[in-house]
Design a protein around this motif. Structure first.
Motif, PDB file in Angstrom:
ATOM      1  N   MET A 124       5.701   4.967 -22.069  1.00 24.17           N
ATOM      2  CA  MET A 124       4.239   4.857 -22.210  1.00 24.17           C
ATOM      3  C   MET A 124       3.706   3.628 -21.485  1.00 24.17           C
ATOM      4  N   VAL A 125       4.507   2.576 -21.514  1.00 21.15           N
ATOM      5  CA  VAL A 125       4.103   1.360 -20.817  1.00 21.15           C
ATOM      6  C   VAL A 125       4.010   1.624 -19.313  1.00 21.15           C
ATOM      7  N   VAL A 126       5.006   2.332 -18.824  1.00 22.04           N
ATOM      8  CA  VAL A 126       5.030   2.643 -17.390  1.00 22.04           C
ATOM      9  C   VAL A 126       3.831   3.503 -17.007  1.00 22.04           C
ATOM     10  N   ASP A 127       3.524   4.484 -17.879  1.00 20.25           N
ATOM     11  CA  ASP A 127       2.423   5.388 -17.564  1.00 20.25           C
ATOM     12  C   ASP A 127       1.090   4.665 -17.482  1.00 20.25           C
ATOM     13  N   LYS A 128       0.983   3.570 -18.228  1.00 18.62           N
ATOM     14  CA  LYS A 128      -0.276   2.812 -18.165  1.00 18.62           C
ATOM     15  C   LYS A 128      -0.481   2.177 -16.804  1.00 18.62           C
ATOM     16  N   GLY A 129       0.600   2.004 -16.092  1.00 24.28           N
ATOM     17  CA  GLY A 129       0.468   1.349 -14.810  1.00 24.28           C
ATOM     18  C   GLY A 129       0.620  -0.153 -14.953  1.00 24.28           C
ATOM     19  N   PHE A 130       0.736  -0.844 -13.830  1.00 27.73           N
ATOM     20  CA  PHE A 130       1.060  -2.266 -13.897  1.00 27.73           C
ATOM     21  C   PHE A 130       0.028  -3.164 -13.232  1.00 27.73           C
ATOM     22  N   GLU A 131      -1.202  -2.716 -13.223  1.00 26.38           N
ATOM     23  CA  GLU A 131      -2.243  -3.590 -12.679  1.00 26.38           C
ATOM     24  C   GLU A 131      -2.502  -4.744 -13.640  1.00 26.38           C
ATOM     25  N   ASP A 132      -2.280  -4.475 -14.907  1.00 24.15           N
ATOM     26  CA  ASP A 132      -2.467  -5.496 -15.938  1.00 24.15           C
ATOM     27  C   ASP A 132      -1.177  -6.312 -16.060  1.00 24.15           C
ATOM     28  N   PRO A 133      -1.216  -7.594 -15.767  1.00 25.58           N
ATOM     29  CA  PRO A 133       0.004  -8.414 -15.819  1.00 25.58           C
ATOM     30  C   PRO A 133       0.654  -8.406 -17.204  1.00 25.58           C
ATOM     31  N   ASP A 134      -0.152  -8.231 -18.236  1.00 22.80           N
ATOM     32  CA  ASP A 134       0.430  -8.180 -19.583  1.00 22.80           C
ATOM     33  C   ASP A 134       1.374  -6.998 -19.716  1.00 22.80           C
ATOM     34  N   ASN A 135       0.987  -5.898 -19.096  1.00 29.70           N
ATOM     35  CA  ASN A 135       1.833  -4.715 -19.149  1.00 29.70           C
ATOM     36  C   ASN A 135       3.164  -4.959 -18.441  1.00 29.70           C
ATOM     37  N   VAL A 136       3.072  -5.746 -17.367  1.00 29.84           N
ATOM     38  CA  VAL A 136       4.303  -6.109 -16.653  1.00 29.84           C
ATOM     39  C   VAL A 136       5.229  -6.874 -17.590  1.00 29.84           C
ATOM     40  N   ASP A 137       4.648  -7.806 -18.320  1.00 32.42           N
ATOM     41  CA  ASP A 137       5.466  -8.617 -19.237  1.00 32.42           C
ATOM     42  C   ASP A 137       6.119  -7.761 -20.307  1.00 32.42           C
ATOM     43  N   ILE A 138       5.361  -6.796 -20.832  1.00 32.67           N
ATOM     44  CA  ILE A 138       5.919  -5.910 -21.858  1.00 32.67           C
ATOM     45  C   ILE A 138       7.120  -5.161 -21.287  1.00 32.67           C
ATOM     46  N   ALA A 139       6.953  -4.647 -20.073  1.00 35.21           N
ATOM     47  CA  ALA A 139       8.049  -3.899 -19.447  1.00 35.21           C
ATOM     48  C   ALA A 139       9.262  -4.795 -19.241  1.00 35.21           C
ATOM     49  N   LEU A 140       9.014  -6.018 -18.786  1.00 29.60           N
ATOM     50  CA  LEU A 140      10.121  -6.955 -18.558  1.00 29.60           C
ATOM     51  C   LEU A 140      10.848  -7.262 -19.859  1.00 29.60           C
ATOM     52  N   ASP A 141      10.077  -7.289 -20.921  1.00 28.60           N
ATOM     53  CA  ASP A 141      10.670  -7.554 -22.221  1.00 28.60           C
ATOM     54  C   ASP A 141      11.676  -6.463 -22.584  1.00 28.60           C
ATOM     55  N   TYR A 142      11.227  -5.212 -22.449  1.00 32.79           N
ATOM     56  CA  TYR A 142      12.129  -4.081 -22.705  1.00 32.79           C
ATOM     57  C   TYR A 142      13.347  -4.153 -21.805  1.00 32.79           C
ATOM     58  N   LEU A 143      13.087  -4.481 -20.543  1.00 27.00           N
ATOM     59  CA  LEU A 143      14.177  -4.522 -19.570  1.00 27.00           C
ATOM     60  C   LEU A 143      15.235  -5.534 -20.005  1.00 27.00           C
ATOM     61  N   GLY A 144      14.753  -6.690 -20.456  1.00 27.90           N
ATOM     62  CA  GLY A 144      15.673  -7.740 -20.885  1.00 27.90           C
ATOM     63  C   GLY A 144      16.533  -7.301 -22.060  1.00 27.90           C
ATOM     64  N   LYS A 145      15.912  -6.509 -22.957  1.00 27.14           N
ATOM     65  CA  LYS A 145      16.654  -6.059 -24.138  1.00 27.14           C
ATOM     66  C   LYS A 145      17.646  -4.951 -23.778  1.00 27.14           C
ATOM     67  N   SER A 146      17.395  -4.311 -22.654  1.00 26.23           N
ATOM     68  CA  SER A 146      18.198  -3.129 -22.337  1.00 26.23           C
ATOM     69  C   SER A 146      19.383  -3.495 -21.458  1.00 26.23           C
ATOM     70  N   GLN A 147      20.151  -2.466 -21.110  1.00 24.44           N
ATOM     71  CA  GLN A 147      21.270  -2.621 -20.186  1.00 24.44           C
ATOM     72  C   GLN A 147      20.860  -2.254 -18.762  1.00 24.44           C
ATOM     73  N   GLY A 148      19.557  -2.193 -18.521  1.00 24.75           N
ATOM     74  CA  GLY A 148      19.047  -1.682 -17.249  1.00 24.75           C
ATOM     75  C   GLY A 148      19.624  -2.378 -16.033  1.00 24.75           C
TER      76      GLY A 148
END
Lengths: 321, 429
Positions: free
Chosen positions: A248-272
């Motif tokens: 859902m975060v990805v679908d929102k798009g990443f023009e909003d820097p806050d959304n980028v941070d949220i995605a990075l947060d998930y990424l950090g928690k994951s094995q990505g």
């Protein structure tokens, strides 16, 4: 080969050479090594002039492939990057700026036409078809990137296909062309192709990782340019498998820097990140295996070059920059 | 019916297959295929010919007339098969069937995996449909014109299949030429739009631009693959050089110094690169594929080159004078974009002070008016028309210099090629 009659076109071609000098000369390196790796016979003695001249001619033709490959690569960069600049500098439309864009497109066309003429001079239809198909793949890959639906953006298959088109097709098909020019069998040509393809994919996957992690020397923060341009790469795709809500975060798009941070947060928690590195290592192994499967040879250049090609697969996945 | 030709305002040349009626109605005869012809350039009617896909492959003759009594152009479709026999050849009818086959093949060749790319390719076909199919017509006629031997009988199957294969390869040249042409249009026109819509940079707009550049690249790559399939190195080199010329010509136009802008030599060189190189080198490629001698290939090249130059010179004139039906005012798009063409260059020879006007540039509409004033006083328009007529003659002479043949297709096609040279310089649109 790219001297042009018109001065402005010549300047654009200079850009091409600056690019070549500043760039890593990666593709031509691979291609020349592949050419050497495919030498089958024992080294010709200095007195065996007929064989010598034949092999020199072959070498010249293979070098031509390397040149053509660079021309195609830079032409695609000229076409892609400048229009991306137009994207980011939206609204700044000075005449110089627009003329710069137009000149870049024209320069790209110019390089493509020179590449075609050079291809024609090789008098090998299959090679021409191979490299013309590469241009088509570059275009397709770029278009795939620009025009994804939401489902496609979140699909690993789509991403790998796009990556093949955009990055690996050029190197894989040029490797195959090198083999064809050398009169190799179909099996050997396929091995050359496989090497290029896997090397290219490994290269791009590590590129994706580095965009998040940056260099060792920096504080571990990458440029994040992919995600800021809304391009979803392998680490995020892997992370989405662990955290469906990331979709859902990805679908929102990443023009909003806050959304980028949220995605990075998930990424950090994951094995990505790790899974992407593992996938890159897999492809690097496949590339090395392709080289090892080449028919045995006692040609010294070939032996050294094959070792170098395998070494390259390791460098590609262990680089930090 | 041939007597009525004298009443035609377009021309009284006997090579014209026009038929005209008395009074203020003009019957204009064209053969139409389902993909449009050059007709749009020759008539003052602004409505498109209706194309009936079901008549693909049939030679229909459409009659169009325009009347001074009406403000709008009216047209009527009339079928007259019997008149085909008496009618002198019309270039477009000769190749209409082939053109439709070509169009279908082209369509298949540019199918793309990615939907957006496919849409851009559709644009290409809309262009092809609305466009004049001029180049493929010339090339197919040239292919026929170069037939040397007597027509093969139906039983001579080996010769027949060879000639069919040659024809297919020559058709491929026509397809490749169209792809290169449209690729260059996609690249040029869209970036010109960017120029005029400066500052309006919506994402869709930019994506449209980028997609156009990508689509052009896509077409170029398909053209390369098609070229490769012909397995003829010289032909590949010829057509790859054309792409280079297109680029060079466009760059010449963008980056002129003041002296270059006012030089007729520079202008003609640029025009060759931008317009004539494609058609001349494709004509030469047609001849090479047919295994013709170097001399014949050069004649084919000369035809294309002179035809292309004549075409562009008239284009320049029409940009000032417009169509017959309008009030004599052309679109003036060249001069408004700061592009100095032959009429102005000729006028500058008579009025050196026009040079200063040109140097000021044409962003100011008043300056445009001043230049037009000089142009009107000068012989610029007429001299340009004369130069075009010269090139048209040279083109016709090239065809007439081809080695004699008793092949009927060749004879008819050569007549059609000569006819084309007249149409190019006498068109009003």
């Amino acid at each position: 080969m790219v001297v042009a009659e018109v001065p402005k076109l010549a300047s654009a071609a200079e850009y091409f050479f600056k690019m070549g000098v500043e760039g890593k000369r990666f593709r031509p390196t691979v291609l020349l090594l592949m050419a050497s790796a495919l030498k089958m016979s024992i080294p010709e003695s200095a007195t065996d002039t007929a064989l010598n001249s034949l092999s020199k001619e072959l070498r010249a033709r293979q070098q031509c492939i390397a040149e053509i490959t660079e021309m195609i690569h830079v032409a695609s960069l000229l076409h892609d990057d400048v229009l991306d600049d137009a994207d980011t500098r939206r609204g700044i439309g000075s005449l110089n700026f627009v003329m710069g864009n137009k000149l870049a497109v024209l320069a790209g066309d110019f390089l493509l036409s020179r590449a075609c003429v050079a291809l024609a001079s090789l008098k090998n239809t299959e090679v021409v078809t191979l490299l013309a198909t590469v241009v088509e793949h570059l275009v397709t890959g770029e278009t795939m990137q620009m025009t994804t639906s939401s489902d496609q953006r979140c699909s690993m298959d789509y991403y790998l296909q796009k990556t093949y088109y955009k990055t690996a097709s050029l190197i894989s098909n040029s490797c195959k062309a090198i083999a064809l020019l050398a009169g190799q069998t179909a099996e050997v040509s396929v091995l050359a192709y496989d090497y290029g393809r896997n090397l290219g994919l490994a290269y791009q996957l590590i590129d994706d990782v580095l965009d998040f992690t940056g260099t060792c020397a920096s504080l571990g923060k990458g440029s994040l340019s992919d995600i800021r341009h809304g391009i979803v790469t392998a680490p995020i795709l892997f992370a989405m498998e662990e955290f469906p809500q990331l979709r859902m975060v990805v679908d929102k798009g990443f023009e909003d820097p806050d959304n980028v941070d949220i995605a990075l947060d998930y990424l950090g928690k994951s094995q990505g990140i790790q899974r992407t590195k593992d996938l890159a290592a897999e492809h690097a192994s496949l590339a090395a295996a392709a080289v090892d499967s080449l028919p045995p040879t006692n040609n010294e250049d070939a032996i050294i070059s094959r070792r170098a090609l395998v070494d390259l697969t390791q460098r590609v996945i262990s680089r930090t920059k | 019916m041939f007597v009525m030709r004298a009443l035609c305002k377009l021309s009284s040349r006997s090579r014209f297959p026009w038929r005209v009626a008395e009074g203020d109605r003009r019957f204009l005869t064209v053969a139409a295929c389902s993909h449009g012809t050059m007709s749009g350039r020759f008539y003052s009617v602004s409505t498109l010919l209706p194309f009936n896909p079901e008549v693909l492959g049939c030679k229909e003759i459409y009659h169009i007339w325009s009347s001074h009594a009406y403000h709008d152009a009216r047209y009527q479709i009339h079928q007259e098969r019997s008149s085909i026999i008496e009618e002198p050849v019309d270039p477009f009818s000769l190749v209409a069937d082939e053109l439709s086959i070509l169009a279908n093949r082209l369509r298949a060749m540019v199918v793309a995996e990615v939907p957006k790319l496919a849409s851009a390719a559709e644009y290409f076909f809309k262009m092809g449909v609305e466009g004049k199919r001029f180049r493929p017509t010339v090339l197919l006629l040239m292919a026929s014109a170069l037939k040397m031997s007597i027509p093969e009988s139906a039983t001579d199957t080996a010769l027949n299949s060879l000639s069919k294969e040659l024809r297919a390869r020559q058709q491929c040249i026509a397809e490749i030429t169209e792809m290169i042409h449209v690729a260059s249009l996609l690249h040029d026109d869209v970036l010109d739009d960017a120029d005029t819509r400066r500052g309006i940079g919506s994402l869709n707009f930019v994506m449209g631009n980028k997609l156009a550049v990508l689509a052009g690249d896509f077409l170029l790559s398909r053209a390369c693959v098609a070229l490769a399939s012909l397995k003829n190195t010289e032909v590949v080199t010829l057509l790859a050089t054309v792409v280079e010329h297109l680029v060079t010509g466009e760059t010449m136009q963008m980056t002129t110094s003041s002296d270059q802008r006012c030089s007729m030599d520079y202008y003609l060189q640029k025009t060759y690169y931008k317009t004539a190189s494609l058609i001349s080198n494709s004509c030469k490629a047609i001849a090479l594929l047919a295994g013709q001698t170097a001399e014949v290939s050069v004649l084919a090249y000369d035809y294309g080159r002179n035809l292309g130059l004549a075409y562009q010179l008239i284009d320049d004139v029409l940009d000032f004078t417009g169509t017959c039906a309008s009030l004599g005012k052309g679109s003036l798009s060249d001069i408004r974009h700061g592009i100095v063409t032959a009429p102005i260059l000729f006028a500058m020879e008579e009025f050196p002070q026009l040079r200063m006007v040109v140097d000021k540039g044409f962003e100011d509409p008043d300056n445009v008016d001043i230049a037009l004033d000089y142009l009107g006083k000068s012989q610029g328009i007429q001299r340009t028309k004369d130069l075009a007529a010269e090139h048209a003659s040279l083109a016709a002479a090239a065809v007439d210099s081809l080695p004699p043949t008793n092949n009927e297709d060749a004879i008819i096609s050569r007549r059609a090629l000569v006819d084309l040279t007249q149409r190019v310089i006498s068109r009003t649109k």
